[in-house]
Design a protein around this motif. Structure first.
Motif, PDB file in Angstrom:
ATOM      1  N   ARG A  42       0.767  -1.218   0.071  1.00 36.91           N
ATOM      2  CA  ARG A  42      -0.065   0.087  -0.203  1.00 36.91           C
ATOM      3  C   ARG A  42       0.857   1.194  -0.045  1.00 36.91           C
ATOM      4  O   ARG A  42       0.569   1.998  -0.755  1.00 36.91           O
ATOM      5  CB  ARG A  42      -1.013  -0.118   1.148  1.00 36.91           C
ATOM      6  N   GLU A  43       1.998   1.279   0.820  1.00 38.39           N
ATOM      7  CA  GLU A  43       2.829   2.428   0.958  1.00 38.39           C
ATOM      8  C   GLU A  43       3.590   2.518  -0.582  1.00 38.39           C
ATOM      9  O   GLU A  43       3.730   3.845  -0.949  1.00 38.39           O
ATOM     10  CB  GLU A  43       3.831   2.345   2.030  1.00 38.39           C
ATOM     11  N   PHE A  44       3.948   1.658  -1.035  1.00 36.74           N
ATOM     12  CA  PHE A  44       4.678   1.825  -2.442  1.00 36.74           C
ATOM     13  C   PHE A  44       3.962   1.959  -3.324  1.00 36.74           C
ATOM     14  O   PHE A  44       4.064   3.030  -4.166  1.00 36.74           O
ATOM     15  CB  PHE A  44       5.106  -0.021  -2.640  1.00 36.74           C
ATOM     16  N   GLU A  50       1.734   9.026  -6.373  1.00 38.31           N
ATOM     17  CA  GLU A  50       1.987  10.487  -6.129  1.00 38.31           C
ATOM     18  C   GLU A  50       2.978  10.974  -6.984  1.00 38.31           C
ATOM     19  O   GLU A  50       2.945  12.059  -7.824  1.00 38.31           O
ATOM     20  CB  GLU A  50       2.346  10.625  -4.695  1.00 38.31           C
ATOM     21  N   ASN A  51       4.095  10.206  -7.239  1.00 37.27           N
ATOM     22  CA  ASN A  51       5.335  10.501  -8.157  1.00 37.27           C
ATOM     23  C   ASN A  51       4.706  10.361  -9.678  1.00 37.27           C
ATOM     24  O   ASN A  51       5.242  11.300 -10.407  1.00 37.27           O
ATOM     25  CB  ASN A  51       6.444   9.586  -7.758  1.00 37.27           C
ATOM     26  N   TRP A  56       3.404  13.108 -14.785  1.00 40.27           N
ATOM     27  CA  TRP A  56       2.696  13.095 -15.872  1.00 40.27           C
ATOM     28  C   TRP A  56       2.270  14.461 -16.041  1.00 40.27           C
ATOM     29  O   TRP A  56       2.070  15.116 -17.168  1.00 40.27           O
ATOM     30  CB  TRP A  56       1.401  12.189 -15.729  1.00 40.27           C
ATOM     31  N   ALA A  57       1.919  15.134 -14.985  1.00 37.69           N
ATOM     32  CA  ALA A  57       1.558  16.701 -15.066  1.00 37.69           C
ATOM     33  C   ALA A  57       2.750  17.416 -15.871  1.00 37.69           C
ATOM     34  O   ALA A  57       2.479  18.262 -16.639  1.00 37.69           O
ATOM     35  CB  ALA A  57       1.468  17.316 -13.770  1.00 37.69           C
ATOM     36  N   LEU A  69      10.138  10.535 -17.863  1.00 36.54           N
ATOM     37  CA  LEU A  69       9.049   9.999 -16.999  1.00 36.54           C
ATOM     38  C   LEU A  69       9.335   8.551 -16.670  1.00 36.54           C
ATOM     39  O   LEU A  69       8.914   8.238 -15.579  1.00 36.54           O
ATOM     40  CB  LEU A  69       7.623  10.186 -17.858  1.00 36.54           C
ATOM     41  N   ARG A  70       9.304   7.916 -17.690  1.00 33.49           N
ATOM     42  CA  ARG A  70       9.449   6.298 -17.352  1.00 33.49           C
ATOM     43  C   ARG A  70      10.730   5.903 -16.446  1.00 33.49           C
ATOM     44  O   ARG A  70      10.950   4.845 -15.799  1.00 33.49           O
ATOM     45  CB  ARG A  70       9.568   5.543 -18.742  1.00 33.49           C
ATOM     46  N   SER A  71      11.993   6.640 -16.719  1.00 30.85           N
ATOM     47  CA  SER A  71      13.170   6.243 -15.777  1.00 30.85           C
ATOM     48  C   SER A  71      13.132   7.052 -14.440  1.00 30.85           C
ATOM     49  O   SER A  71      13.777   6.268 -13.518  1.00 30.85           O
ATOM     50  CB  SER A  71      14.320   6.964 -16.501  1.00 30.85           C
ATOM     51  N   GLU A  72      12.053   8.069 -13.970  1.00 29.73           N
ATOM     52  CA  GLU A  72      12.172   8.614 -12.894  1.00 29.73           C
ATOM     53  C   GLU A  72      10.968   8.015 -12.028  1.00 29.73           C
ATOM     54  O   GLU A  72      11.218   8.098 -10.709  1.00 29.73           O
ATOM     55  CB  GLU A  72      12.239   9.976 -13.018  1.00 29.73           C
ATOM     56  N   ARG A  73       9.748   7.692 -12.510  1.00 28.80           N
ATOM     57  CA  ARG A  73       8.577   7.425 -11.504  1.00 28.80           C
ATOM     58  C   ARG A  73       8.867   6.416 -10.627  1.00 28.80           C
ATOM     59  O   ARG A  73       8.475   6.436  -9.532  1.00 28.80           O
ATOM     60  CB  ARG A  73       7.322   7.112 -12.442  1.00 28.80           C
ATOM     61  N   PHE A  74       9.556   5.287 -11.105  1.00 33.30           N
ATOM     62  CA  PHE A  74       9.832   4.268 -10.005  1.00 33.30           C
ATOM     63  C   PHE A  74      11.319   4.302  -9.037  1.00 33.30           C
ATOM     64  O   PHE A  74      11.375   4.092  -8.139  1.00 33.30           O
ATOM     65  CB  PHE A  74       9.813   2.847 -10.775  1.00 33.30           C
TER      66      PHE A  74
END
Length: 229
Positions: A42-44, A50-51, A56-57, A69-74
């Motif tokens: 759930r925390e993950f 949120e990230n 995406w914004a 976007l794809r490299s940073e979100r995780f």
């Protein structure tokens, strides 16, 4: 008189959060992320969500690229939760991108509403989603038969809210502004983007957030469209 209805896909028809959560729950177990020190799925998922929304914004506004976007979100998510960069699973993003678009959860009422509207109007999709993922979502969810055109920002070269993508979409549909309307969840990309171009727009607001003054129409459930049209 409205003749053409343009829909956003993610967070409007295709239930992005629910589909992403299913995939992330599966990958959390598959990668045994608790062994890395993460406290809960759930925390993950909440931290990722949120990230992802923040990135995406920025992508909508052209501030970052698809690759960023794809490299940073995780990577942001794992690091924020205390995981060292060297311990971040290298294939996690690839597995997420492969699996998530195959999920088929739609917002409640989607098929009923689309079936009704298709009999009276010509329906289209305008999506800022990435091309391969968008086409997979449309196919796996059985959405293609409802829509005359699927306009994807990667094909056009600009994202909503850029006026050029709305201009392209209307030209492709042989539609005029005054007979067209946009329905979507993003105030900036969908609603203000369409309104700034001169189109009507309906804000899909399932969380019932406070409606800004510049938003003329909103719905909190897709089935409200049965009474609008």
């Amino acid at each position: 008189m409205i003749k053409h209805i343009f829909f956003d896909l993610d967070h409007t028809i295709w239930d992005f959060d629910r589909n992403a959560e299913e995939t992330l729950t599966e990958l959390y177990a598959q990668y045994q992320l608790e062994s890395l020190g993460l406290r809960s799925s759930r925390e993950f998922i909440d931290t990722y969500t949120e990230n992802n929304q923040l990135l995406w914004a920025e992508y909508h506004l052209g501030k970052i690229t698809k690759e960023t976007l794809r490299s940073e979100r995780f990577s942001k998510t794992f690091i924020q939760l205390g995981i060292q960069p060297s311990h971040i699973p290298s294939q996690f993003e690839d597995d997420y991108v492969r699996l998530t678009p195959t999920r088929t959860n739609l917002f409640e009422g989607s098929e009923k509403v689309l079936t009704y509207l298709q009999k009276k109007y010509t329906l289209h999709i305008i999506s800022n989603g990435f091309k391969e993922s968008t086409l997979t979502k449309m196919d796996k969810s059985g959405l293609n038969p409802y829509f005359a055109n699927v306009i994807i920002s990667e094909d056009v070269g600009v994202n909503k809210p850029n006026k050029a993508i709305f201009e392209y979409a209307l030209r492709l549909a042989s539609a005029q502004k005054e007979e067209s309307i946009m329905i979507g969840d993003s105030l900036e990309a969908d609603i203000r983007g369409a309104q700034d171009y001169g189109m009507k727009a309906i804000y899909f607001n399932p969380m019932n957030k406070e409606k800004p003054e510049d938003v003329l129409w909103q719905i909190t459930h897709l089935e409200e469209l049965l009474h609008h049209f």
